[in-house]
Every structure is written in C-alpha cells, then in structure tokens.
Motif scaffolding. Structure first.
Motif, PDB file in Angstrom:
ATOM      1  N   PHE A   1     -24.927  11.055  24.173  1.00 31.73           N
ATOM      2  CA  PHE A   1     -23.908  10.340  23.395  1.00 31.73           C
ATOM      3  C   PHE A   1     -24.570   9.457  22.334  1.00 31.73           C
ATOM      4  CE2 PHE A   1     -21.136   6.548  22.892  1.00 31.73           C
ATOM      5  CZ  PHE A   1     -20.001   7.166  22.381  1.00 31.73           C
TER       6      PHE A   1
ATOM      7  N   GLN B   1     -25.666  11.482  19.413  1.00 38.46           N
ATOM      8  CA  GLN B   1     -24.525  11.846  18.565  1.00 38.46           C
ATOM      9  C   GLN B   1     -24.101  10.665  17.702  1.00 38.46           C
ATOM     10  OE1 GLN B   1     -21.096  10.987  18.292  1.00 38.46           O
ATOM     11  NE2 GLN B   1     -20.843  12.597  16.767  1.00 38.46           N
ATOM     12  N   GLN B   2     -24.119   9.475  18.289  1.00 40.29           N
ATOM     13  CA  GLN B   2     -23.635   8.299  17.569  1.00 40.29           C
ATOM     14  C   GLN B   2     -24.554   7.899  16.419  1.00 40.29           C
ATOM     15  OE1 GLN B   2     -20.601   6.038  18.529  1.00 40.29           O
ATOM     16  NE2 GLN B   2     -20.249   8.217  18.800  1.00 40.29           N
TER      17      GLN B   2
ATOM     18  N   PRO C   1     -26.751  11.234  11.720  1.00 41.98           N
ATOM     19  CA  PRO C   1     -25.596  11.298  10.805  1.00 41.98           C
ATOM     20  C   PRO C   1     -24.717  12.533  10.963  1.00 41.98           C
ATOM     21  CG  PRO C   1     -27.555  10.566   9.637  1.00 41.98           C
ATOM     22  CD  PRO C   1     -28.014  10.944  11.015  1.00 41.98           C
ATOM     23  N   ASN C   2     -25.332  13.696  11.215  1.00 43.29           N
ATOM     24  CA  ASN C   2     -24.526  14.917  11.312  1.00 43.29           C
ATOM     25  C   ASN C   2     -24.778  15.596  12.650  1.00 43.29           C
ATOM     26  OD1 ASN C   2     -23.168  17.308  11.045  1.00 43.29           O
ATOM     27  ND2 ASN C   2     -24.093  17.891   9.090  1.00 43.29           N
ATOM     28  N   ALA C   3     -24.232  15.003  13.712  1.00 42.01           N
ATOM     29  CA  ALA C   3     -24.494  15.532  15.059  1.00 42.01           C
ATOM     30  C   ALA C   3     -23.201  15.799  15.804  1.00 42.01           C
ATOM     31  CB  ALA C   3     -25.342  14.556  15.863  1.00 42.01           C
ATOM     32  N   THR C   4     -23.165  16.951  16.443  1.00 36.40           N
ATOM     33  CA  THR C   4     -22.072  17.329  17.342  1.00 36.40           C
ATOM     34  C   THR C   4     -22.586  17.217  18.772  1.00 36.40           C
ATOM     35  OG1 THR C   4     -21.192  18.870  15.708  1.00 36.40           O
ATOM     36  CG2 THR C   4     -20.544  19.240  18.003  1.00 36.40           C
ATOM     37  N   LEU C   5     -21.747  16.732  19.668  1.00 36.58           N
ATOM     38  CA  LEU C   5     -22.143  16.595  21.070  1.00 36.58           C
ATOM     39  C   LEU C   5     -21.315  17.511  21.943  1.00 36.58           C
ATOM     40  CD1 LEU C   5     -23.468  15.104  23.532  1.00 36.58           C
ATOM     41  CD2 LEU C   5     -21.593  13.458  23.368  1.00 36.58           C
ATOM     42  N   ILE C   6     -21.976  18.190  22.868  1.00 34.89           N
ATOM     43  CA  ILE C   6     -21.257  18.929  23.910  1.00 34.89           C
ATOM     44  C   ILE C   6     -21.856  18.564  25.267  1.00 34.89           C
ATOM     45  CG2 ILE C   6     -20.609  21.188  24.837  1.00 34.89           C
ATOM     46  CD1 ILE C   6     -20.666  22.340  22.070  1.00 34.89           C
TER      47      ILE C   6
ATOM     48  N   LEU D   1     -16.994  17.776  27.252  1.00 35.49           N
ATOM     49  CA  LEU D   1     -16.797  16.868  26.119  1.00 35.49           C
ATOM     50  C   LEU D   1     -17.336  17.490  24.836  1.00 35.49           C
ATOM     51  CD1 LEU D   1     -16.265  14.076  24.768  1.00 35.49           C
ATOM     52  CD2 LEU D   1     -18.568  13.423  25.494  1.00 35.49           C
ATOM     53  N   ILE D   2     -16.559  17.396  23.766  1.00 31.13           N
ATOM     54  CA  ILE D   2     -17.070  17.762  22.435  1.00 31.13           C
ATOM     55  C   ILE D   2     -16.752  16.626  21.471  1.00 31.13           C
ATOM     56  CG2 ILE D   2     -16.968  19.395  20.518  1.00 31.13           C
ATOM     57  CD1 ILE D   2     -16.272  21.591  22.428  1.00 31.13           C
ATOM     58  N   LEU D   3     -17.801  16.100  20.816  1.00 36.54           N
ATOM     59  CA  LEU D   3     -17.614  15.099  19.762  1.00 36.54           C
ATOM     60  C   LEU D   3     -18.096  15.689  18.447  1.00 36.54           C
ATOM     61  CD1 LEU D   3     -18.840  11.703  21.323  1.00 36.54           C
ATOM     62  CD2 LEU D   3     -16.483  12.505  21.033  1.00 36.54           C
ATOM     63  N   TYR D   4     -17.268  15.542  17.417  1.00 44.66           N
ATOM     64  CA  TYR D   4     -17.619  16.076  16.101  1.00 44.66           C
ATOM     65  C   TYR D   4     -18.254  14.987  15.229  1.00 44.66           C
ATOM     66  CZ  TYR D   4     -14.723  20.092  17.352  1.00 44.66           C
ATOM     67  OH  TYR D   4     -14.208  21.200  17.975  1.00 44.66           O
ATOM     68  N   PRO D   5     -19.092  15.400  14.292  1.00 44.75           N
ATOM     69  CA  PRO D   5     -19.777  14.426  13.423  1.00 44.75           C
ATOM     70  C   PRO D   5     -18.860  13.886  12.329  1.00 44.75           C
ATOM     71  CG  PRO D   5     -20.397  16.654  12.809  1.00 44.75           C
ATOM     72  CD  PRO D   5     -19.500  16.781  14.020  1.00 44.75           C
TER      73      PRO D   5
END
Lengths: 279, 279
Positions: free
Chosen positions: A240, A243-244, A247-252, B251-255
């Motif tokens: 997490f 991702q935070q 700058p350009n990150a997707t988290l799964i 969980l999926i978080l987008y940038p």
C-alpha cells in the motif's frame, strides 16, 4: 520454442562477471527480466507465471552476481545488485526492458528504475516494499529460522510464502511440485551469497532519519504492485505504501495469501500482469 | 437489446414502496445490482461500466427508497437501506445476485451481504470503507461544500471524484459527458433524501467503542475492493482495511485517481470486475 522447463541456462559476461540467465518465449516485444528473491535461483519461479508471460513477450530469468549459477562476488547492497542488473541488460544488448522483481528482487527493481530510468519501461513489484518500509528492518525469529536453513525445504517455503489456511497451503504444495518439474535444476546459492543478500536486505529495511519514501516519488515508470494480503516476510502494508508514493502505481492484493501470492494465484497474476504490461 | 442509454426506467412495488430501476444486458447469468452513491440516481453511473458488465450478465441499476425517481421515504440508516435492497431484489423474484456498491452504496452492499448472505453471490466495493473506518466520521469543509450543493455541477464532481492532475480532470470531464448522453435523465434526489443519506453516512463513519471491524470477518462472499489511490471522500486506506478484514477480499487501487476511479479507468475496471465475477 523453449519453455521454462526446457530453455537452456546461458551465460553472458560483463566486467568480469559471468551472469547466468535463461531466455524463452515470444521473439518480439519488450522483454521482461525476472529479479529473484533472497537466495533464489533460476528455478525459484513458477512455470505458470514465466510461461504465461512468455506467450506475448520474451522472458529472461536472471541470477545476480554470485547467486546460484552466476559467477562473481555477491553484492551486499541493493545498489550493488542494481549495477549488476544494468550491466547484465547492457551485455545482452537490450535497449529497454520490463522488470518483474519479487521480494529482494523488488528492492533491486526499484533501484534499477531509479538508477537507469531510460532502460526500464514498466515494473512489476511482487511481495516487496520500499526502502525503509514498515517493519522491514528485521524478520521475526521464526521467519529468520525458516529463511536461513542451509537446505531450504518445502516446509520452509510453505511457512514463508503461503498462508496458514488449507487452501493456501495446498496452493503452496502445488507450486512446489511445478517449480521442481524441470529436471536440470539450477544449483543452490552459497551460504556467503545468503550472507551478502541478508546484509543488503537489512540495510534496505532500515528506516531513514528523514525523507522516508521520498525517492519513490522519483520513479517514473508505470508500476504494478502485487502481494498477498498477509505477507509475513515483507508486511503487506508496504505494498500500500508503494502505491501511495510511486506516482503511477497500481496495487493488487490477493486474499488468503502471503509473500508467494504470485504463485498461489499464478493464472490470475499472469492475467493481471499481462493487462498491466499491455495497457 | 437495450443499453444504459435506452433501457426504460421501470418500477416494482414492495411493502408500499415503488422502487425505480433499469435492467439491461445479457438475459442469463447472475444479475449484478448497482447500489449508488450519496444523492446519485440511475444516471450517475458510467455507461462504459454498466454496458461493459452487461455484455456477460444482466445489469440492474437501482434507486433506494426516496432517492431520485424511487417512491417512499428515504432511509436514514445503512441498515434501513439494506432492508430496501433486500425487498427490491425479492420483489424482482431473484434468488441470487451480485452487488456493485459505490461509496454509500458500498456501505449498503456490505450490510446486505451481512443481513442476507444467501441472496448475495459476490460483491464489488468501489470508493468505500468499513463501518467505523479511518477518518470516515466527517468530511473536510471543502468536500462537504462540494457534496451538498442543491444542484451539483460538473466542477463539484471534478473536485470530489477525480484527482487534481490534468489527466484525472480530463478523465472526469469525459465521464461527465458520457453520463449525460442519455436524453431522459433520472430526476435529481430531493434535499430531504440528501439529509437522510447524510445521517446514515455520519452514523456509519463513527468509530465504535470496541470490536472495530469485527463484522467484516463475517462477510462470507468473495469481495473485490476497488478505489483510487487518493480518495478525498472515503480515504483510500479504508480500501486496504476492507481487504485486511474481509476473509476473501481482493484489493485493487488505481494510480492518480480518487473516489471516481471506477469511471476514470472505466475499461480497466470492467476488465478487473469481469475477471473477478467470472473467476
């Protein structure tokens, strides 16, 4: 066409180091270079993952210097490992690659993306965390014990990479079988290689006095961060945090899984990574 | 075949309430019922998302009691809204559905999954958080101001649902256009409906004295949690918290996105949700 189980181990030399690697999959497309976890060699990947991604792009598995079948001295810093990766990619004559870094390999992938941004198109970070991340400065005693056995067993991996649930453990045993299907397995890493890597991991995990996570802002590439929801080696909150701050990150994050979520959900991981690399 | 823009608004009555809904898409498969955000009606969805998911399953858009074109008194608790959802699904004669809840709709989706587990197969939670989540007990003054205008404007949505970057704002304007393509738009929700929903949201956001997040462990269904990495309405850490506490949650978080990430990355969201619902 060769596959995970049939691609020959090859060697390329740069700066006096003889790097071991395997290359297979599609002939064209941006190659994806796999950067391995603590002590792991060319056979510590899941054939479902490597062959799955090789359908649409060249896959290159790589041993850092001094690790398993690679020659040279093992680096004892993440920066040193990054320099070897860059030397290796350059020695292959590649202008741009994607990186898939798992655990320690994810530390190295971040460092390479920072050290040589022009060389790296996209980055997949699995089971990993940022420099100075949350609770990354030491392992619990039980994790340390399982991770440092001279000859790691299936039980060690089941404990370290998979969750305690029956389904996660079953997925771990299935992975263990797949990962041993290749008959001419890579040699194990030496104990000195383990020591050097342990030093690198410990230093990377130390919380800095100031500007924690500041360098993540400098990562230019699109990044996909993946982990299991309950990683006991690199706590999942670090995914997490990546991702935070990138700058350009997707988290799964996957359910009911830990460090080895990319192997537990191998098909799903291939789908998610393919979608990310092709988007 | 009807679509988001052509499906007629229909009504079904249960317990004296006349619920407004639209149904379109595939004739067979588990229907997915969409539960809307604060003040939103049948046209506050993105046609890319609804039509995209309708390819493989029936899609049902729904207004809770007293909201937009639905009759009845607006409920002022999430539990009350959950009872309306259950009454509505039963009135349609459906034995099992998937839920896609956005923001307040995500609170309601969690509650329905707890209240009537047998009725719900899978749940998608977008831009939402758990009961008593992190910083969910109040909005910042600026968020409150943008969210409570009598006639919400494009600028309000651009501020609330999208990030400050040019690319996120551009995605927001594109969404705003798509969401207005339908010529016979749903009526706006009344100010009393807004008041009732605001009460429900405030109560849901209060941190309990004990057993915080305990009920999440009771959610039996596979859940997909999705948000933007920087949601200013329901802070993104709550998506992580949902993943950590719901037993089977991805969980999926987008940038570079916020509350409206499901509209900013509409195609990607459809792919991820389709993969989840079909897995």
């Amino acid at each position: 066409m060769t596959t995970h189980n049939t691609a020959p181990t090859q060697f390329v030399e740069a700066n006096g180091v003889r790097y071991a690697y395997r290359r297979f999959g599609a002939k064209t497309g941006t190659p994806v270079v796999f950067l391995q976890h603590f002590r792991g060699g060319l056979d510590n990947w899941d054939p479902i993952v490597t062959d799955g991604l090789a359908v649409n792009r060249p896959v290159i598995l790589f041993n850092n210097a001094g690790v398993a079948s690679s020659g040279g001295e093992p680096a004892d810093t993440v920066s040193g490992m990054s320099r070897h990766v860059i030397a290796f990619i350059s020695a292959l004559g590649l202008n741009q690659v994607d990186l898939l870094g798992f655990s320690l390999g994810g530390f190295v992938a971040q460092q390479v993306a920072l050290d040589r941004p022009g060389l790296i198109r996209r980055v997949v970070l699995a089971g990993t965390g940022p420099e100075g991340g949350e609770s990354m400065d030491s392992f619990t005693p039980l994790v340390a014990e399982h991770a440092t056995q001279e000859v790691p067993t299936e039980d060690n991996f089941l404990y370290l990479f998979f969750g305690p649930s029956e389904s996660s453990q079953a997925a771990g045993r299935a992975f263990w079988k797949r990962r041993h299907e290749r008959t001419d397995q890579d040699v194990p890493s030496s104990m000195p290689a383990m020591g050097a890597q342990a030093s690198a991991i410990a230093a990377w995990g130390m919380v800095p006095v100031s500007n924690r996570y500041a360098r993540l802002k400098e990562i230019q590439q699109p990044v996909l961060v993946v982990n299991g929801g309950n990683d006991i080696m690199v706590p999942s909150i670090n995914a997490f945090i990546l991702q935070q701050h990138i700058p350009n990150a997707t988290l799964i994050l996957y359910p009911d899984s830990g460090h080895g979520a990319l192997f537990q959900f191998a098909e799903r991981f291939v789908s998610h990574v393919t979608m990310f690399l092709d988007s």
